[in-house]
Design a protein around this motif. Structure first.
Motif, PDB file in Angstrom:
ATOM      1  N   ASP A  38       0.830  -1.210   0.000  1.00 11.22           N
ATOM      2  CA  ASP A  38       0.000   0.000   0.000  1.00 11.22           C
ATOM      3  C   ASP A  38       0.864   1.258   0.000  1.00 11.22           C
ATOM      4  OD1 ASP A  38      -2.286  -1.541   0.000  1.00 11.22           O
ATOM      5  OD2 ASP A  38      -2.658  -1.318   2.148  1.00 11.22           O
ATOM      6  N   GLU A  42       0.954   4.002  -3.067  1.00  8.98           N
ATOM      7  CA  GLU A  42       0.459   5.348  -2.754  1.00  8.98           C
ATOM      8  C   GLU A  42       1.556   6.405  -2.885  1.00  8.98           C
ATOM      9  OE1 GLU A  42      -1.065   5.004   1.211  1.00  8.98           O
ATOM     10  OE2 GLU A  42      -2.547   3.500   0.605  1.00  8.98           O
ATOM     11  N   ASN A  43       2.808   5.990  -2.811  1.00  8.58           N
ATOM     12  CA  ASN A  43       3.950   6.915  -2.835  1.00  8.58           C
ATOM     13  C   ASN A  43       5.027   6.437  -3.806  1.00  8.58           C
ATOM     14  OD1 ASN A  43       3.200   8.629  -0.326  1.00  8.58           O
ATOM     15  ND2 ASN A  43       3.024   6.514   0.361  1.00  8.58           N
TER      16      ASN A  43
END
Length: 122
Positions: A38, A42-43
């Motif tokens: 995750d 997300e980054n």
């Protein structure tokens, strides 16, 4: 680049710790792997900087990644996995998750850039 890399590893550690709270054994292992996944999706830019340490390791990066290994070691020791096998397991999962992340970025770029025909074998 080093500051961004350290920022990423510290935030990854926080996410993994949060994910492991309240779960144990295989569920904890799955939780930290999902947290890793995750965070990287997300980054993506931060994660790319985090991979930089593989080539240009320094003392700060080593300290941060040792803490992540410690989290994983505690979980694997609860599964009665030897320390030697634990290190192999951690490196294998990390390599798998990193490469899966890189594959996702490549697929995202391929779709955005309309390279579908060159990736038709997938």
């Amino acid at each position: 680049m080093t500051k961004l890399m350290l920022y990423g590893w510290r935030h990854m550690e926080e996410r993994m710790l949060e994910a492991a709270v309240g779960v144990s054994r295989y569920d904890a292992w799955e939780a930290i792997c999902r947290a890793f996944y995750d965070y990287t999706t997300e980054n993506p830019g931060v994660f790319s900087a985090m991979l930089w340490y593989n080539k240009y390791q320094n003392n700060e990066a080593e300290k941060v990644t040792k803490r992540l290994f410690a989290i994983c070691s505690k979980i694997t020791s609860s599964l009665h996995i030897s320390e030697e096998n634990c290190n192999h397991l951690i490196r294998t999962f990390r390599a798998f998750l990193e490469n899966f992340h890189c594959w996702l970025i490549t697929m995202h770029l391929a779709i955005r850039c309309r390279w579908r025909t060159t990736l038709s074998f997938l």
